[in-house]
Write a protein that holds these residues in place. Sequence first.
Motif, PDB file in Angstrom:
ATOM      1  N   LYS A  79       0.838  -1.203   0.000  1.00 31.10           N
ATOM      2  CA  LYS A  79       0.000   0.000   0.000  1.00 31.10           C
ATOM      3  C   LYS A  79       0.871   1.251   0.000  1.00 31.10           C
ATOM      4  O   LYS A  79       0.598   2.202  -0.727  1.00 31.10           O
ATOM      5  CB  LYS A  79      -0.923   0.008   1.219  1.00 31.10           C
ATOM      6  CG  LYS A  79      -2.080  -0.958   1.141  1.00 31.10           C
ATOM      7  CD  LYS A  79      -2.893  -0.903   2.425  1.00 31.10           C
ATOM      8  CE  LYS A  79      -4.009  -1.907   2.438  1.00 31.10           C
ATOM      9  NZ  LYS A  79      -4.778  -1.867   3.705  1.00 31.10           N
ATOM     10  N   GLN A 182      -3.115  14.035   4.796  1.00 31.96           N
ATOM     11  CA  GLN A 182      -4.577  13.933   4.763  1.00 31.96           C
ATOM     12  C   GLN A 182      -5.019  12.925   3.704  1.00 31.96           C
ATOM     13  O   GLN A 182      -5.885  12.089   3.959  1.00 31.96           O
ATOM     14  CB  GLN A 182      -5.206  15.290   4.484  1.00 31.96           C
ATOM     15  CG  GLN A 182      -6.712  15.234   4.413  1.00 31.96           C
ATOM     16  CD  GLN A 182      -7.322  16.575   4.040  1.00 31.96           C
ATOM     17  OE1 GLN A 182      -6.633  17.567   3.953  1.00 31.96           O
ATOM     18  NE2 GLN A 182      -8.614  16.576   3.821  1.00 31.96           N
ATOM     19  N   THR A 184      -3.353  10.430   2.460  1.00 36.37           N
ATOM     20  CA  THR A 184      -2.959   9.060   2.815  1.00 36.37           C
ATOM     21  C   THR A 184      -4.022   8.421   3.693  1.00 36.37           C
ATOM     22  O   THR A 184      -4.384   7.266   3.494  1.00 36.37           O
ATOM     23  CB  THR A 184      -1.589   9.064   3.528  1.00 36.37           C
ATOM     24  OG1 THR A 184      -0.601   9.579   2.632  1.00 36.37           O
ATOM     25  CG2 THR A 184      -1.187   7.674   3.961  1.00 36.37           C
ATOM     26  N   VAL A 185      -4.551   9.165   4.644  1.00 33.99           N
ATOM     27  CA  VAL A 185      -5.608   8.648   5.514  1.00 33.99           C
ATOM     28  C   VAL A 185      -6.849   8.320   4.699  1.00 33.99           C
ATOM     29  O   VAL A 185      -7.430   7.251   4.844  1.00 33.99           O
ATOM     30  CB  VAL A 185      -5.927   9.651   6.647  1.00 33.99           C
ATOM     31  CG1 VAL A 185      -7.156   9.231   7.423  1.00 33.99           C
ATOM     32  CG2 VAL A 185      -4.727   9.812   7.577  1.00 33.99           C
ATOM     33  N   GLU A 186      -7.236   9.231   3.816  1.00 38.39           N
ATOM     34  CA  GLU A 186      -8.442   9.020   3.008  1.00 38.39           C
ATOM     35  C   GLU A 186      -8.260   7.845   2.045  1.00 38.39           C
ATOM     36  O   GLU A 186      -9.165   7.027   1.883  1.00 38.39           O
ATOM     37  CB  GLU A 186      -8.783  10.293   2.232  1.00 38.39           C
ATOM     38  CG  GLU A 186      -9.279  11.423   3.127  1.00 38.39           C
ATOM     39  CD  GLU A 186      -9.556  12.701   2.372  1.00 38.39           C
ATOM     40  OE1 GLU A 186      -9.799  12.641   1.147  1.00 38.39           O
ATOM     41  OE2 GLU A 186      -9.517  13.766   3.023  1.00 38.39           O
ATOM     42  N   SER A 188      -6.155   5.340   2.417  1.00 36.73           N
ATOM     43  CA  SER A 188      -6.069   4.124   3.218  1.00 36.73           C
ATOM     44  C   SER A 188      -7.479   3.608   3.574  1.00 36.73           C
ATOM     45  O   SER A 188      -7.712   2.408   3.592  1.00 36.73           O
ATOM     46  CB  SER A 188      -5.270   4.363   4.493  1.00 36.73           C
ATOM     47  OG  SER A 188      -3.939   4.608   4.177  1.00 36.73           O
ATOM     48  N   LYS A 189      -8.399   4.536   3.847  1.00 35.84           N
ATOM     49  CA  LYS A 189      -9.781   4.127   4.130  1.00 35.84           C
ATOM     50  C   LYS A 189     -10.389   3.440   2.915  1.00 35.84           C
ATOM     51  O   LYS A 189     -11.134   2.465   3.052  1.00 35.84           O
ATOM     52  CB  LYS A 189     -10.623   5.339   4.517  1.00 35.84           C
ATOM     53  CG  LYS A 189     -10.328   5.850   5.913  1.00 35.84           C
ATOM     54  CD  LYS A 189     -11.171   7.087   6.219  1.00 35.84           C
ATOM     55  CE  LYS A 189     -10.816   7.686   7.566  1.00 35.84           C
ATOM     56  NZ  LYS A 189     -11.549   8.936   7.821  1.00 35.84           N
ATOM     57  N   LEU A 190     -10.057   3.940   1.723  1.00 31.80           N
ATOM     58  CA  LEU A 190     -10.572   3.311   0.498  1.00 31.80           C
ATOM     59  C   LEU A 190     -10.023   1.887   0.347  1.00 31.80           C
ATOM     60  O   LEU A 190     -10.734   0.996  -0.112  1.00 31.80           O
ATOM     61  CB  LEU A 190     -10.206   4.148  -0.723  1.00 31.80           C
ATOM     62  CG  LEU A 190     -10.885   5.515  -0.838  1.00 31.80           C
ATOM     63  CD1 LEU A 190     -10.331   6.287  -2.032  1.00 31.80           C
ATOM     64  CD2 LEU A 190     -12.387   5.346  -0.976  1.00 31.80           C
ATOM     65  N   ASN A 192      -9.372  -0.143   2.667  1.00 33.35           N
ATOM     66  CA  ASN A 192      -9.984  -1.034   3.669  1.00 33.35           C
ATOM     67  C   ASN A 192     -11.461  -1.304   3.405  1.00 33.35           C
ATOM     68  O   ASN A 192     -12.089  -2.041   4.155  1.00 33.35           O
ATOM     69  CB  ASN A 192      -9.795  -0.443   5.075  1.00 33.35           C
ATOM     70  CG  ASN A 192      -8.340  -0.432   5.465  1.00 33.35           C
ATOM     71  OD1 ASN A 192      -7.562  -1.282   5.044  1.00 33.35           O
ATOM     72  ND2 ASN A 192      -7.952   0.550   6.252  1.00 33.35           N
ATOM     73  N   GLN A 193     -12.028  -0.691   2.393  1.00 36.66           N
ATOM     74  CA  GLN A 193     -13.446  -0.926   2.103  1.00 36.66           C
ATOM     75  C   GLN A 193     -13.635  -2.210   1.354  1.00 36.66           C
ATOM     76  O   GLN A 193     -12.852  -2.745   0.700  1.00 36.66           O
ATOM     77  CB  GLN A 193     -14.027   0.225   1.296  1.00 36.66           C
ATOM     78  CG  GLN A 193     -14.161   1.476   2.132  1.00 36.66           C
ATOM     79  CD  GLN A 193     -14.784   2.618   1.351  1.00 36.66           C
ATOM     80  OE1 GLN A 193     -15.026   2.540   0.157  1.00 36.66           O
ATOM     81  NE2 GLN A 193     -15.042   3.704   2.029  1.00 36.66           N
TER      82      GLN A 193
END
Length: 193
Positions: A79, A182, A184-186, A188-190, A192-193
């Motif tokens: 990732k 910012q 990277t966090v967003e 990373s959430k994608l 994990n979906q």
Amino acid sequence: MAKINELVEQVVRKETRAFQEQVEVTRAKTKQALTDKQQDLQTELVSEKAKVDAQIGERYQISHQSQKIAHRDQLLREKQALLNQVFSLAEDKLNHLAPEPFQAFVLDILKQFTGQGDLTLKLGEFSQELISQAWIDSVEVEGINAQLSNETIANHGGFILEKTGIQYNFLNESLIKDAKTQLTVEISKLFNQ
């Protein structure tokens, strides 16, 4: 003499019976001792088997957790490599931006400095052909006097805006770095979906 023989026979029978009883008692005790020992060994065997099973289970859990951690770490590395590739590609795209979007970006920044007086724009090497002093002069932003520096910043795109010794960094590399945390966090959430 017959009485002596009879007496001897009685004594021999009595002693033989006593001896046989003693043999039977010893045999029973020995049999019970063997049975007790077998039960003790069986209990010990069950206990040792349970210990071995517990150790095998524990080793399995440790191995399983290690594999999960290694898999997670590999995914994180992949990732991170993908994110670095995306940000590198984004910076490359910004470094090769067409004049119109770059000029619109510069104009938006200049408008934020309305009424600030003298400003100097120092362009990055990759952006030096995208705007000129003539373009800056044609842009009307109230209360600023913007000048294009003759110096450029090697191996960079974007620009640095300077106002009385204070530099505002709008180099593409810095813009990407600022947005990276910012995004990277967003992103990373994608993942994990």
